[in-house]
Enzyme design. Structure first.
Site, PDB file in Angstrom:
ATOM      1  N   PHE A  49       0.830  -1.206   0.000  1.00  0.00           N
ATOM      2  CA  PHE A  49       0.000   0.000   0.000  1.00  0.00           C
ATOM      3  C   PHE A  49       0.864   1.256   0.000  1.00  0.00           C
ATOM      4  O   PHE A  49       1.890   1.303   0.669  1.00  0.00           O
ATOM      5  CB  PHE A  49      -0.908   0.025   1.234  1.00  0.00           C
ATOM      6  CG  PHE A  49      -1.921  -1.089   1.240  1.00  0.00           C
ATOM      7  CD1 PHE A  49      -3.120  -0.939   0.578  1.00  0.00           C
ATOM      8  CD2 PHE A  49      -1.655  -2.276   1.896  1.00  0.00           C
ATOM      9  CE1 PHE A  49      -4.060  -1.964   0.565  1.00  0.00           C
ATOM     10  CE2 PHE A  49      -2.585  -3.310   1.898  1.00  0.00           C
ATOM     11  CZ  PHE A  49      -3.783  -3.153   1.233  1.00  0.00           C
ATOM     12  N   GLU A  50       0.372   2.292  -0.700  1.00  0.00           N
ATOM     13  CA  GLU A  50       1.123   3.551  -0.793  1.00  0.00           C
ATOM     14  C   GLU A  50       1.302   4.216   0.562  1.00  0.00           C
ATOM     15  O   GLU A  50       2.166   5.059   0.739  1.00  0.00           O
ATOM     16  CB  GLU A  50       0.425   4.525  -1.735  1.00  0.00           C
ATOM     17  CG  GLU A  50      -0.934   4.985  -1.230  1.00  0.00           C
ATOM     18  CD  GLU A  50      -1.667   5.840  -2.259  1.00  0.00           C
ATOM     19  OE1 GLU A  50      -1.385   7.025  -2.343  1.00  0.00           O
ATOM     20  OE2 GLU A  50      -2.523   5.298  -2.965  1.00  0.00           O
ATOM     21  N   THR A  51       0.453   3.847   1.523  1.00  0.00           N
ATOM     22  CA  THR A  51       0.542   4.452   2.851  1.00  0.00           C
ATOM     23  C   THR A  51       1.709   3.887   3.653  1.00  0.00           C
ATOM     24  O   THR A  51       2.026   4.397   4.721  1.00  0.00           O
ATOM     25  CB  THR A  51      -0.759   4.205   3.618  1.00  0.00           C
ATOM     26  OG1 THR A  51      -1.181   2.860   3.365  1.00  0.00           O
ATOM     27  CG2 THR A  51      -1.845   5.161   3.160  1.00  0.00           C
TER      28      THR A  51
END
Lengths: 253, 325
Positions: A49-51
């Site tokens: 995930f980009e987070t």
């Protein structure tokens, strides 16, 4: 066999993911496709995930890329900086498959998720890039979910948010982008790919009961359909795993 | 601890002291997680206006600040909260009606911009967005940029790689630093001096915190001087960056706070319904923000039963059996 279009689209995307791939996913159906691949055909793929979460266990389906469900049982919980550096780094970026969606797409797989109309005075405002432009800029290949509609398959995008092949075979190189680009477009009527020489979209196959002409009727631009075959429907095993393991409460499906 | 080291304040006082009309503000968190919502509601109650907001993907907090009329300019990568609001509704409306001016970047670019601010360097390079309208189309006109000292003269600058193709790179995009007047973050634990411990993903909170001229920290738990220092490997932000520390249990509510509580799906759904209609939105603001002088009043209004239903399973970090429809 009974299945919904959404299930078929999810399975089609999942089949594109192989063991060893690192799968960048956004919200909704793209997250479900990554979970489906992991549960069905690519148990050794890695969800990312980009987070900043990598290799999340995903016991429960997340409803956003910052859902606390993605933070449970990961290899590392970092932040945005770690995640995007992993994509920009060509060593790890080459292993990443991005799954994206958009409001508009063009012949070269460029995407708009920002505005319809003028940028300063839009008719419709969407969420904006988020990490989509970063993913499309960096990773080796991406899978794009789109709904087949004339206003979505556009000759010219209202705003180019995320780069595909830009204006042709050498578009990315001229702009200074690393190689990579869109690989498949999964729609509610069939699946498209991109020609390795022209980098233009072409029809890979139609879903059962759909003809190439019906697909062309829902696009503003022309694509080649001479290579089209019928797409294999989901198997009972695929459907069972998708429904029971990935989204038992029907939050996305 | 010396008395002057104690940065603990009431939320009302921290907001009125540091967040003025026209303030350049950034808030931490991401979409539906760890947004500093108690502080956002206090800013709305204080009727602060003309805020220039910097965000990567802060969904709920940014949407509520815009909806309440606090924001005039917004630099952002993404306005959404996932399933509940694929596009933030008051954000969408404000951009379409041109009541705010927005400048679009990508998430990595916003993160790099905060990092550049934290590093004290004017810009950082990336390869993201080359060939796209993120570079070509500007929200803030050139004239506007020239007139304002707090924003750079250019949105983004494309440059040939001065190291002659080193690392197979011909061109880069330079992203300008952000140095907000104030950053507000919500964390799981802080101490009286402002040392912080964030559990789970940090998003870009650390960069945002260190880029700002002033840092307001709201926290679930306020701890004694030695507690966080006894296990320093788990801390991310040292006290030297902090200006105010405010204890606000459930301070991220209705967004989630990993290991403490989940997002409140019922609240987020009701919010999205209200946001679609101007009258309903004014009623929402009156009932849930202006009629609640503190965050505790909001939690009481929602009902302790609802709040208990989102309490996190400490091991998993979220509420395992929460109804999220």
């Amino acid at each position: 066999m009974d299945y919904t279009l959404r299930e078929l689209m999810t399975i089609c995307a999942a089949r594109e993911i192989k063991n060893g791939d690192i799968v960048f996913c956004g919200t909704g159906i793209s997250m479900l496709a990554a979970m489906a691949a992991k549960n069905i055909n690519a148990p050794d793929s890695v969800i990312f995930f980009e987070t900043g979460a990598i290799d999340s266990k995903l016991e429960d389906i997340p409803l956003a890329v910052a859902d606390p469900r993605i933070m449970y049982h990961t290899s590392a919980n970092g932040g945005l900086m770690e995640a995007f550096c992993t994509m920009q780094n060509p060593m790890s970026g080459a292993r990443i498959v991005g799954i994206l969606g958009a409001a508009q797409i063009d012949l070269y797989g460029n995407l708009n998720s920002t505005v319809i109309g003028e940028y300063d005075a839009p008719d419709v405002r969407f969420s904006g890039s988020g990490g989509a432009c970063d993913v499309a800029s960096f990773v080796s290949r991406s899978i794009i979910f789109m709904k087949m509609e004339k206003r979505k398959f556009k000759k010219k995008l209202d705003y180019l948010t995320s780069p595909g092949f830009l204006d042709g075979p050498d578009g990315r190189e001229k702009a200074g982008l690393p190689p990579g680009g869109p690989d498949k477009v999964i729609t509610d009527m069939g699946v498209m790919g991109f020609d390795e020489h022209t980098r233009q979209m072409f029809l890979i196959g139609c879903f059962p009961g759909i003809t190439p002409d019906q697909i062309l009727d829902n696009m503003e631009f022309e694509i080649r359909t001479d290579r089209a075959v019928e797409i294999a429907v989901p198997t009972q095993t695929e459907l069972t795993l998708l429904r029971e393991k990935c989204d038992p409460h029907g939050l996305i499906l | 601890m010396k008395p002057e080291d104690n940065k603990v304040m009431q939320l009302k006082d921290a907001v009125s002291k540091y967040i003025k009309h026209g303030c350049h503000l950034s808030i931490g968190g991401f979409t539906l997680n760890r947004n500093p919502m108690a502080a956002v509601y206090e800013i709305i109650r204080q009727k602060t206006r003309d805020l220039h907001v910097y965000a990567h993907s802060n969904g709920q907090g940014v949407d509520e600040l815009i909806g309440a009329g606090c924001v005039s300019h917004l630099e952002i990568a993404y306005g959404g909260t996932g399933k509940f609001m694929p596009t933030c509704i008051r954000f969408k409306k404000a951009v379409q009606e041109q009541t705010i001016i927005v400048e679009d970047y990508s998430n990595f670019q916003m993160t790099l911009r905060f990092l550049a601010g934290a590093m004290g360097i004017a810009f950082l390079p990336t390869r993201s967005s080359l060939g796209t309208d993120i570079i070509n189309k500007w929200g803030f006109p050139k004239e506007f940029r020239k007139q304002h000292d707090l924003i750079p003269n250019q949105k983004l600058v494309v440059m040939d790689n001065p190291f002659d193709g080193w690392c197979d790179t011909k061109k880069v995009v330079l992203v300008p630093a952000i140095t907000p007047d104030v950053t507000i973050i919500h964390v799981q634990m802080a101490d009286f001096r402002g040392n912080c411990r964030i559990e789970g993903l940090t998003f870009a909170d650390v960069e945002q915190a260190k880029a700002a001229k002033r840092l307001i920290i709201t926290c679930e738990e306020l701890l004694d001087d030695d507690y966080l220092k006894n296990d320093p490997d788990r801390n991310q932000i040292p006290f030297i960056h902090a200006d105010a520390v405010v204890k606000v249990p459930f301070g991220a509510y209705p967004t989630a706070c990993y290991r403490y509580y989940d997002y409140d799906a019922a609240y987020m759904n009701a919010y999205a319904r209200a946001a679609k209609n101007d009258d309903a939105y004014q009623q929402y603001l009156a009932a849930y923000v202006f009629d609640c002088p503190t965050h505790t009043h909001l939690l009481d209004k929602v009902g302790r039963g609802r709040v208990e239903s989102i309490l996190a399973d400490r091991n998993r970090g979220y509420a395992k059996n929460l109804d999220r429809k």
